[in-house]
Each structure stands twice: as structure tokens, then as C-alpha cells.
Design a protein around this motif. Structure first.
Motif, PDB file in Angstrom:
ATOM      1  N   ARG A 125       0.813  -1.222   0.000  1.00  0.00           N
ATOM      2  CA  ARG A 125       0.000   0.000   0.000  1.00  0.00           C
ATOM      3  C   ARG A 125       0.845   1.271   0.000  1.00  0.00           C
ATOM      4  O   ARG A 125       0.307   2.378   0.008  1.00  0.00           O
ATOM      5  CB  ARG A 125      -0.926  -0.002   1.217  1.00  0.00           C
ATOM      6  CG  ARG A 125      -1.996  -1.087   1.187  1.00  0.00           C
ATOM      7  CD  ARG A 125      -2.675  -1.229   2.524  1.00  0.00           C
ATOM      8  NE  ARG A 125      -1.744  -1.707   3.550  1.00  0.00           N
ATOM      9  CZ  ARG A 125      -2.053  -1.867   4.833  1.00  0.00           C
ATOM     10  NH1 ARG A 125      -3.275  -1.565   5.251  1.00  0.00           N
ATOM     11  NH2 ARG A 125      -1.155  -2.311   5.689  1.00  0.00           N
ATOM     12  N   GLN A 173      -1.785   4.473   0.027  1.00  0.00           N
ATOM     13  CA  GLN A 173      -2.328   5.312   1.087  1.00  0.00           C
ATOM     14  C   GLN A 173      -1.317   6.383   1.489  1.00  0.00           C
ATOM     15  O   GLN A 173      -0.109   6.194   1.368  1.00  0.00           O
ATOM     16  CB  GLN A 173      -2.678   4.464   2.308  1.00  0.00           C
ATOM     17  CG  GLN A 173      -1.501   3.762   2.967  1.00  0.00           C
ATOM     18  CD  GLN A 173      -1.933   2.911   4.147  1.00  0.00           C
ATOM     19  OE1 GLN A 173      -3.051   2.420   4.190  1.00  0.00           O
ATOM     20  NE2 GLN A 173      -1.041   2.736   5.107  1.00  0.00           N
ATOM     21  N   LYS A 174      -1.836   7.501   1.947  1.00  0.00           N
ATOM     22  CA  LYS A 174      -0.975   8.582   2.407  1.00  0.00           C
ATOM     23  C   LYS A 174      -0.325   8.177   3.725  1.00  0.00           C
ATOM     24  O   LYS A 174      -0.943   7.513   4.566  1.00  0.00           O
ATOM     25  CB  LYS A 174      -1.799   9.856   2.589  1.00  0.00           C
ATOM     26  CG  LYS A 174      -0.956  11.082   2.886  1.00  0.00           C
ATOM     27  CD  LYS A 174      -1.812  12.342   2.953  1.00  0.00           C
ATOM     28  CE  LYS A 174      -0.944  13.555   3.273  1.00  0.00           C
ATOM     29  NZ  LYS A 174      -1.743  14.800   3.342  1.00  0.00           N
TER      30      LYS A 174
END
Length: 232
Positions: A125, A173-174
Motif C-alpha cells: 500500500r 495510502q498517504k
């Protein structure tokens, strides 16, 4: 392929200066876009078993809220960087103002093994991307080169591109501040006590292996097929 044993001290200093220059450019550019940025330079990491080399050197690694970005730095100056089609694919070259050309290894292909190795260390991710940076003076790039080849003038655009890509992605994702710091520490931990000198020694062993393979081939013996290493 240039052997590390043949690189003059001034050339090594030039390479180090280029990496420091690139790191400064990258730090400034990424900090304009992201709140949390860690820049690692000269990181030596072990490669997976079966790789052509035991280790790889990462010139610059930027860890920020958008992901992890690898930058291969080339200390080329006062030239046009291009490539031409050959039977085996593409031959990269540096062209001087007088038209003289010097063949160089494909910097994108050189980084593929390092990219895959780093990808294996990270959660799926986390966004990861590989670029080649040319921070030298009077460097031009052919318009046919991949968009991942950057001059110093191109660097300021990359953080915004990375930010937009991560925001738009459903896969990545951040990263928050704690994760950015943890990732930087994790990469340094993976590097452990490995040094640039050890990496250079691995490259020299690789060069000797290539030389032995060529000699065996010339002697009519079966030679081991060895692909170009990413160690120049």
C-alpha cells in the motif's frame, strides 16, 4: 562498463558532489509539497539471493507523505543524453557539443533490480517510484527519453506529481509523520553495517566474473551469461 578500480579519485569526488547536489535539490523540492520528508543518501542494501550483485547502492531515497521515491544520480555534465535503437534494444549515449558520442549503460535498466528489491521491503500500500536525476550543468535530454529521466530543472515538478498520483490511487495510502519516520529508520536498519566500500568490492568481484566469462568464451569453453551490473 567502467570498473570501480579504474575510476580516478577526481571522478569519485564528482560523483559524490553530484549526489549531494541532487539531495539538496530533492530536499528543497519535496519540503515545499509535503509536511514530512526524510532524505537518505548513499544507502547500501542487500539484494535478494540470486541477484547479480549481493548489494545495491541507492544514491538518494526520499520518504514522504506520498510514498518512497528512489533517485539514481548521474554526474554527467555539458552533454546531450540520448539513446538510439540497436539490435539488442537501445544504446544510451552522451553527445558532446562537437558531436562526439560516448556510450553509457541504460540508467533505467540499471535501477530495475534495485527498485524490485526495495519494493520487496515495503507494504504493497506504499507508493514507490524510480527516477534518474541529472543535476549537472548544461545537461540536455533527448525528447524521446522516458519521463523518469530528470534534469535539475525538472525536479520541482516531481513532488506535486507524486502527491497527485498517491491521492488519485485506490491502491496507495498517504503516510503520516510517524510512518515516514519509521520507514526511514527501517531502511537504515536494513542497511545495517553495510558500507559503500563493501558494495564497491562486490562490483569488482562482478567485473572479475565477467572477465572470466569472456575469457572462457574466447577459449571455446561454455561461458556464464552475466548481465550488466548496476554499479557505475
Amino acid at each position: 562498463m567502467i570498473s570501480f578500480q579504474s575510476i580516478h579519485r577526481n571522478q569519485i569526488m564528482c560523483i559524490n558532489n553530484s549526489e549531494a547536489q541532487a539531495a539538496n535539490y530533492l530536499t528543497t523540492a519535496f519540503k515545499r509539497t509535503f509536511d514530512d520528508v526524510r532524505v537518505l543518501t548513499g544507502v547500501v542494501l542487500p539484494l535478494p539471493e540470486g541477484a547479480r550483485l549481493a548489494t545495491a547502492e541507492y544514491d538518494c531515497i526520499v520518504i514522504c507523505n506520498a510514498g518512497v521515491y528512489l533517485f539514481e544520480v548521474k554526474g554527467w555534465n555539458q552533454c546531450l543524453v540520448g539513446r538510439e535503437k540497436v539490435e539488442a534494444g537501445h544504446q544510451w549515449y552522451l553527445e558532446q557539443a562537437n558531436g562526439d558520442r560516448k556510450h553509457v549503460n541504460d540508467p533505467v535498466a540499471q535501477g530495475s533490480e534495485k527498485f524490485q528489491a526495495m519494493k520487496g521491503y515495503l507494504d504493497a500500500r506504499i507508493a514507490i517510484k524510480y527516477y534518474v536525476v541529472l543535476p549537472g550543468t548544461d545537461v540536455q535530454i533527448s525528447p524521446t527519453l522516458p519521463a523518469t529521466i530528470l534534469t535539475a530543472q525538472d525536479i520541482s515538478y516531481i513532488p506535486r506529481l507524486c502527491n497527485s498520483a498517491t491521492k488519485a490511487s485506490k491502491m496507495y495510502q498517504k503516510l503520516d509523520r510517524e510512518t515516514v519516520a519509521l520507514l526511514a529508520d527501517y531502511i537504515k536498519e536494513k542497511s545495517g553495517v553495510l558500507t559503500l566500500n563493501e558494495h564497491i568490492a562486490n562490483c569488482n568481484r562482478f567485473q572479475l566474473q565477467k572477465k572470466a566469462a569472456r575469457h572462457a568464451s574466447g577459449s571455446g569453453l561454455m561461458a556464464i551469461s552475466v548481465a550488466p551490473a548496476c554499479c557505475d
